[in-house]
Design an enzyme around this catalytic site. Sequence first.
Site, mmCIF file in Angstrom:
data_model
loop_
_atom_site.group_PDB
_atom_site.id
_atom_site.type_symbol
_atom_site.label_atom_id
_atom_site.label_comp_id
_atom_site.label_asym_id
_atom_site.label_seq_id
_atom_site.Cartn_x
_atom_site.Cartn_y
_atom_site.Cartn_z
ATOM 1 N N GLU A 31 1.011 -1.277 0.047
ATOM 2 C CA GLU A 31 0.081 -0.354 -0.034
ATOM 3 C C GLU A 31 0.317 1.067 0.268
ATOM 4 O OE1 GLU A 31 -3.005 -0.232 -1.239
ATOM 5 O OE2 GLU A 31 -3.906 -1.791 0.718
ATOM 6 N N THR A 33 2.701 2.168 -2.358
ATOM 7 C CA THR A 33 4.148 2.372 -2.311
ATOM 8 C C THR A 33 4.342 1.943 -3.634
ATOM 9 O OG1 THR A 33 3.536 -0.426 -2.849
ATOM 10 C CG2 THR A 33 4.842 -0.107 -0.860
ATOM 11 N N SER A 65 -26.114 8.198 -16.134
ATOM 12 C CA SER A 65 -25.744 7.094 -15.197
ATOM 13 C C SER A 65 -26.484 7.292 -14.485
ATOM 14 C CB SER A 65 -24.175 8.209 -13.613
ATOM 15 O OG SER A 65 -24.854 7.823 -13.048
ATOM 16 N N LEU A 121 -12.717 0.011 -2.781
ATOM 17 C CA LEU A 121 -12.403 -1.138 -4.255
ATOM 18 C C LEU A 121 -12.020 -0.077 -5.316
ATOM 19 C CD1 LEU A 121 -14.905 -3.090 -2.977
ATOM 20 C CD2 LEU A 121 -12.040 -2.980 -2.435
ATOM 21 N N SER A 122 -11.756 1.142 -5.277
ATOM 22 C CA SER A 122 -10.998 1.902 -6.521
ATOM 23 C C SER A 122 -12.655 1.497 -7.958
ATOM 24 C CB SER A 122 -10.279 1.052 -7.249
ATOM 25 O OG SER A 122 -8.627 1.410 -6.206
ATOM 26 N N SER A 123 -13.850 2.326 -7.300
ATOM 27 C CA SER A 123 -14.613 3.090 -7.968
ATOM 28 C C SER A 123 -14.141 3.412 -9.742
ATOM 29 C CB SER A 123 -16.035 3.189 -7.804
ATOM 30 O OG SER A 123 -15.223 4.158 -6.496
ATOM 31 N N GLU A 157 -7.326 10.687 -12.956
ATOM 32 C CA GLU A 157 -6.901 11.592 -11.825
ATOM 33 C C GLU A 157 -6.293 12.815 -11.686
ATOM 34 O OE1 GLU A 157 -8.747 9.385 -9.226
ATOM 35 O OE2 GLU A 157 -9.179 8.026 -10.692
ATOM 36 N N ASP A 169 -4.070 1.003 -9.974
ATOM 37 C CA ASP A 169 -5.488 0.819 -9.613
ATOM 38 C C ASP A 169 -6.271 0.158 -11.091
ATOM 39 O OD1 ASP A 169 -5.467 1.344 -6.923
ATOM 40 O OD2 ASP A 169 -6.776 2.850 -6.909
ATOM 41 N N TYR A 219 -3.839 12.052 1.000
ATOM 42 C CA TYR A 219 -3.187 11.492 0.429
ATOM 43 C C TYR A 219 -1.875 12.258 -0.442
ATOM 44 C CZ TYR A 219 -2.854 7.515 -3.550
ATOM 45 O OH TYR A 219 -2.095 7.240 -4.061
HETATM 46 C C1 GLA Z 1 -5.243 4.737 -4.260
HETATM 47 C C2 GLA Z 1 -4.478 5.223 -5.411
HETATM 48 C C3 GLA Z 1 -3.400 3.767 -5.420
HETATM 49 C C4 GLA Z 1 -2.656 3.649 -3.953
HETATM 50 C C5 GLA Z 1 -3.494 3.474 -3.111
HETATM 51 C C6 GLA Z 1 -2.610 3.112 -1.793
HETATM 52 O O1 GLA Z 1 -6.086 3.695 -3.657
HETATM 53 O O2 GLA Z 1 -5.245 5.442 -5.864
HETATM 54 O O3 GLA Z 1 -2.340 4.920 -6.595
HETATM 55 O O4 GLA Z 1 -2.002 4.409 -3.810
HETATM 56 O O5 GLA Z 1 -4.040 4.341 -2.552
HETATM 57 O O6 GLA Z 1 -1.889 2.094 -1.757
#
Ligand code: GLA
Length: 378
Positions: A31, A33, A65, A121-123, A157, A169, A219
Site C-alpha cells: 500500500e 508503494t 449515469s 475498491l477503486s470504483s 485522476e 488501481d 492522500y
Molecule cells: C489509492 C491510489 C493508488 C494507491 C493506493 C494506496 O488507491 O489510487 O494509486 O496509491 O491508494 O496503495
Amino acid sequence: MKEKIKEQFKQRFGTDCVIYASAGRINLIGEHTDYNGGFVFPGAINKYIMAAININGTDKVRVYSMDMDAYCEFGLNEEDAPADQWARYIFGVCRETIKRGGVVKGFDTVFAGNVPLGAGLSSSAALESCFAFALNDMFNDNKIDKFELAKIGQSTEHNYCGVNCGIMDQFASVFGKKDCLMRLDCRSLEHAYFPFHPEGYKLVLLNSKVKHELVDSPYNKRRESCERVAAALGVETLRDATYTMLADIRDKVSDEDYRRARFVIGEKQRVLDVCDALERGDYETVGRCMFETHDGLSRDYEVSCEELDYLNDVARECGVTGSRIMGGGFGGCTINLVKDERYDNFIATAKEKFNAKYGHEPEVINVIISDGAHKEMD
Ligand code: GLA
C-alpha cells in the site's frame, strides 16, 4: 445489470449498443508503494462498472449515469471539464486518449456499477478503465497498449480529479485476470500473475462504511512527504531507499516525513516476502505481513481511522490469520485472510461488536478474483 443498461440505452438513445465492463480491485499487500516506485500485489474483483456505448456520428459525448440518475453531455473539443465529478472521469479519459494521439469520436453511453463507492475498491479506476478500454476497441483497433490504457486512467485522476495517485488501481482494473493476483513493479512495470487459491482460507473484506474520499483527502500530502524524503536522500523515489540511508538523514527531515518513509521502506519488502510465502503455501507469513502493514499504515503513515483500527483489533481477537486496512485509507475496508473454521465466528463477532460500538454493521464482501476490462459478449 447488463440487461438493465441495454434497456435504458434503447429507451434513451433508440439504437443498439455494445457493452463494456471493468472491475474494482483488492490489494493483498503493497500500500502507498506505487507512487514510490515500489511493488504492489492487487487483483481485479467481481464488482464492475458496465457501460453501454454506441457511436453517434457527432463530436459530442452524451452520458447517462443510471446510479446517479444524472445526464451530462460535452463536446470532444471542449477544454473545460464538466462540473459533475462523475462526468469528469469520462471527459478525462476522452481527453487523455486524444492527447496520446488516439482517436475518439462522439458516442452515447449509459453506465452503472456495483463497485461500492468510497469503500477503497477503486470504483473510479473501474470507470476510467471501462471507458479507456472501450475507446481503444471502438476507435483505435485495440492498438493502444494496455499500460497506456492504465496511464490514461491515472492521468485522468491527476489532471481532472485532483488525486495524485499511483498506477496500481488502473493497472489492476485493466490487467486483472480470473483467480490471479498480480505483482507489479511500479518502476519497471514488470509484472507477474500469481494463481491465488488459498486452500483452507477465505479472503473477505469488511467495509466500515466510513466513506473514503481521496479527492481533498490528505492522500496527496502523503505523496509529498515521500517526495521530500527522496529528495533529501538524493534518490528518484523511495524505491531506492533503505532503513540505513533513512537513519543517516533523520535530522534533515521532519519526524512525520521520517515515519512516512519508514513505512514505505518496510512495505516494499513485505510485498516480496508475501509473494515468496505464497509460493511456499505459507499463509501464516502472509498474514503476519498483513498485520504489520496495518500497524504501519495506522501508526507511521496515519491513513487509518478509529473504525478500521477497531475491525483490525477484532480480527486479532478472533484469531484471523491476517488483517489490514486496504487501499488509500481514510475509511473503506479491511481485507482479512481467515481460516475456514474461524470464518463464521469472525464475521458474527465483527458484526455484533462493530454494531454495538458504531451503530451499524460492517458490510461483508467475499472476494472473488475476476477478469478486468473486457467487452461483454452477447
Ligand atoms: C489509492 C491510489 C493508488 C494507491 C493506493 C494506496 O488507491 O489510487 O494509486 O496509491 O491508494 O496503495
